[in-house]
Design an enzyme around this catalytic site. Structure first.
Site, PDB file in Angstrom:
ATOM      1  N   THR A  44      24.412  56.668 -29.238  1.00 40.33           N
ATOM      2  CA  THR A  44      25.326  57.585 -29.900  1.00 40.33           C
ATOM      3  C   THR A  44      25.464  57.164 -31.369  1.00 40.33           C
ATOM      4  OG1 THR A  44      27.224  56.286 -29.182  1.00 40.33           O
ATOM      5  CG2 THR A  44      26.564  58.120 -27.768  1.00 40.33           C
ATOM      6  N   VAL A  46      27.897  56.699 -33.813  1.00 33.90           N
ATOM      7  CA  VAL A  46      28.824  55.673 -34.309  1.00 33.90           C
ATOM      8  C   VAL A  46      28.468  54.313 -33.704  1.00 33.90           C
ATOM      9  CG1 VAL A  46      31.243  54.963 -34.488  1.00 33.90           C
ATOM     10  CG2 VAL A  46      30.642  57.373 -34.710  1.00 33.90           C
ATOM     11  N   CYS A  47      28.089  54.304 -32.434  1.00 32.93           N
ATOM     12  CA  CYS A  47      27.692  53.046 -31.788  1.00 32.93           C
ATOM     13  C   CYS A  47      26.449  52.459 -32.463  1.00 32.93           C
ATOM     14  CB  CYS A  47      27.443  53.267 -30.297  1.00 32.93           C
ATOM     15  SG  CYS A  47      28.912  53.846 -29.423  1.00 32.93           S
ATOM     16  N   THR A  48      25.518  53.335 -32.813  1.00 31.05           N
ATOM     17  CA  THR A  48      24.315  52.901 -33.525  1.00 31.05           C
ATOM     18  C   THR A  48      24.688  52.261 -34.856  1.00 31.05           C
ATOM     19  OG1 THR A  48      22.907  54.544 -32.461  1.00 31.05           O
ATOM     20  CG2 THR A  48      22.199  53.767 -34.630  1.00 31.05           C
TER      21      THR A  48
END
Length: 154
Positions: A44, A46-48
């Protein structure tokens, strides 16, 4: 939701597989500070960005005697493929997959409704004591500069 561990208390140890299928325990890092950086799910945006920020700033973490670790409830093979896709080669991405979300539960950040962890950062000192934590809205990218300000103050 608040973390289930109070500032100043010892945090629970764990052993999880990393993106290289190697067992990683919190206790193996005694003598160093540890940033436990939780993201809800791999793949995803933001997680990246959150995990790439850890990788990009590795040398700054080294200067602060800190080991950054990335966590989510994704299975180990997913973490391995994701790390390769992102070209994350230095940061360990840990799989809190089985028992599903146990470490997130132990730290009080498991979202029962969605079956994932919250986005959160925990800073543990050299003796395994929780010094700071912050839980973020799911869509918010944690501010890496805030993390370094906290690390410098510990």
């Amino acid at each position: 939701m608040n973390a289930s561990i109070a500032i100043g208390n010892e945090v629970p140890d764990f052993t999880l597989k990393d993106n290289n299928n190697v067992d990683v325990s919190l206790s193996q890092y005694r003598g160093k500070k540890v940033l436990m950086s939780w993201h809800p799910l791999a793949w995803t945006p933001v997680c990246t960005d959150q995990m790439r920020a850890l990788e990009r700033n590795l040398q700054r973490f080294v200067k602060e005697n800190t080991i950054p670790l990335g966590f989510s409830v994704d299975p180990q093979p997913c973490k391995e493929i994701w790390a390769n896709a992102l070209k994350i080669t230095n940061i360990k991405l840990l799989a809190d997959f089985w028992p599903h979300g146990k470490v997130a539960m132990d730290y009080g950040i498991f979202n029962d409704r969605d079956g994932i962890s919250q986005r959160a950062n925990f800073i543990v000192d050299e003796k395994g004591i929780l010094k700071w934590y912050k839980i973020y809205p799911s869509a918010e990218l944690p501010d890496i500069e805030e993390i370094f300000d906290i690390l410098k103050s510990i």
